[in-house]
Design an enzyme around this catalytic site. Structure first.
Site, PDB file in Angstrom:
ATOM      1  N   LYS A   1      47.833  66.645  48.164  1.00  0.00           N
ATOM      2  CA  LYS A   1      48.567  67.012  46.979  1.00  0.00           C
ATOM      3  C   LYS A   1      49.107  68.445  47.150  1.00  0.00           C
ATOM      4  O   LYS A   1      48.782  69.393  47.845  1.00  0.00           O
ATOM      5  CB  LYS A   1      47.925  66.707  45.853  1.00  0.00           C
ATOM      6  CG  LYS A   1      47.894  65.361  45.419  1.00  0.00           C
ATOM      7  CD  LYS A   1      47.269  64.915  44.222  1.00  0.00           C
ATOM      8  CE  LYS A   1      47.670  63.189  44.353  1.00  0.00           C
ATOM      9  NZ  LYS A   1      46.788  62.703  42.888  1.00  0.00           N
TER      10      LYS A   1
ATOM     11  N   ARG B   1      39.919  59.041  47.184  1.00  0.00           N
ATOM     12  CA  ARG B   1      41.221  58.316  47.657  1.00  0.00           C
ATOM     13  C   ARG B   1      42.057  59.152  48.471  1.00  0.00           C
ATOM     14  O   ARG B   1      42.341  60.193  48.172  1.00  0.00           O
ATOM     15  CB  ARG B   1      41.919  58.050  46.276  1.00  0.00           C
ATOM     16  CG  ARG B   1      43.544  57.302  46.576  1.00  0.00           C
ATOM     17  CD  ARG B   1      43.963  57.132  45.223  1.00  0.00           C
ATOM     18  NE  ARG B   1      45.317  56.201  45.534  1.00  0.00           N
ATOM     19  CZ  ARG B   1      46.354  56.907  45.974  1.00  0.00           C
ATOM     20  NH1 ARG B   1      46.533  58.116  46.123  1.00  0.00           N
ATOM     21  NH2 ARG B   1      47.391  56.185  46.173  1.00  0.00           N
TER      22      ARG B   1
END
Ligand code: PMM
Length: 290
Positions: free
Chosen positions: A222, A258
């Site tokens: 991210k 994840r």
């Protein structure tokens, strides 16, 4: 209905599960366009399982900041053939969707988990579907669709506020008939969160765990991890920071991570495990992640 369990660990028996990401989208922020064709998507999922993933999270709609909504038919045309094939190959599948009809289709095809980044807020039919199917359900913290979520990143104390908002989601789900032990919480890193918010949530994960549910985190590649790197570095270069976060999150007691880079994450989790146990893990037969 199968329950997605923590990976078997030779040392402690208690390692977080690894959810491998499979975005069947042309525009996801880090892997958009890479697994667009049926063959590439299936091959990649099989590779992630062989590398140690417990479950493959299949998504057909990008949720990167600024992304526009996709119609449900298009979403399903992307994910359905892939899910059908993965289930036929005994690969445990999670469906990453905000749409109850896509979740219902995936459940019918044999998916074992629904991962809803809106935590049931985007589609009011979702809680009932989850209750009736009895499937495991990831409830992510969410404040609105990607097109305008950055403007919603306003908190008094981000950890306390996210915890409270998740508590409301849990209450609503339980009223709809969802079994509490089916609920997995996710703080939603990067979704209406600044880098500062993400680091606060990671450093105080235990406060979310006091809600009494399993916790999943999705830090992989991210934007806030890009800030640790030279400008313009490819998103893949965020994998070492992602793996480090996985190990630290394991120490904080999370149930799952994840990630895109399953092999790197498995190595980090095994390092964490050996560190705590004071001995090396037994050799692992890769592909036995479930
Ligand atoms: N992040 C993305 C998509 N789905 N699901 C959960 N539960 N948690 C997340 O943090 C999350 C998610 C966006 O990342 P991607 O485009 O790499 O899939």
């Amino acid at each position: 209905m199968a329950h997605v369990r923590r990976s078997h660990s030779a040392v402690t028996g208690d390692m977080p599960i690894i959810m491998g990401i499979l975005n069947v989208t042309p525009d996801s922020f880090s892997d958009g366009g890479l697994y667009n064709t049926f063959d590439d998507a299936v091959d990649h999922a099989v590779h992630l399982i062989a590398a140690g993933a417990t479950v493959i999270d299949v998504g057909g709609e990008s949720t990167r900041p600024g992304a526009e909504r996709l119609d449900v038919e298009m979403e399903q045309s992307r994910v359905v053939p892939v899910i059908r094939e993965l289930v036929a190959r005994d690969v445990p599948v999670s469906i990453d969707t905000m749409n109850a009809s896509t979740a219902a289709t995936a459940i019918d095809l044999g998916a074992v988990l629904v991962n809803d980044v809106s935590g049931g807020l985007a589609d009011r039919d979702m809680p009932r579907l989850i209750a009736e199917s009895g499937i495991e359900y990831v409830v992510m913290h969410w404040r609105g669709h990607s097109a305008n979520m950055d403007s919603a990143a306003v908190y008094t104390d981000v950890v306390r506020d996210v915890r409270n908002e998740l508590k409301y989601r849990i209450a609503e789900l339980i009223i709809a008939g969802v079994r509490p032990d089916r609920i997995i919480l996710d703080p939603g890193l990067g979704f209406a969160k600044t880098a500062h918010h993400n680091w606060q949530l990671l450093g105080r994960l235990r406060e979310l765990e006091t809600l009494g549910h399993r916790v999943l985190i999705g830090a992989s590649r991210k934007r806030f991890l890009g800030e640790l790197l030279p400008e313009g570095a490819p998103t893949r270069d965020r994998d070492p920071a992602t793996a480090t976060i996985s190990a630290l999150a394991a120490e904080s007691g999370v149930w799952g991570v994840r990630v895109h880079d399953v092999a790197g994450t498995l190595a980090a989790l095994e390092t964490w495990e050996a560190w705590n146990a004071g001995r090396a893990p037994a050799p692992r037969a890769l592909g036995s992640g479930t």
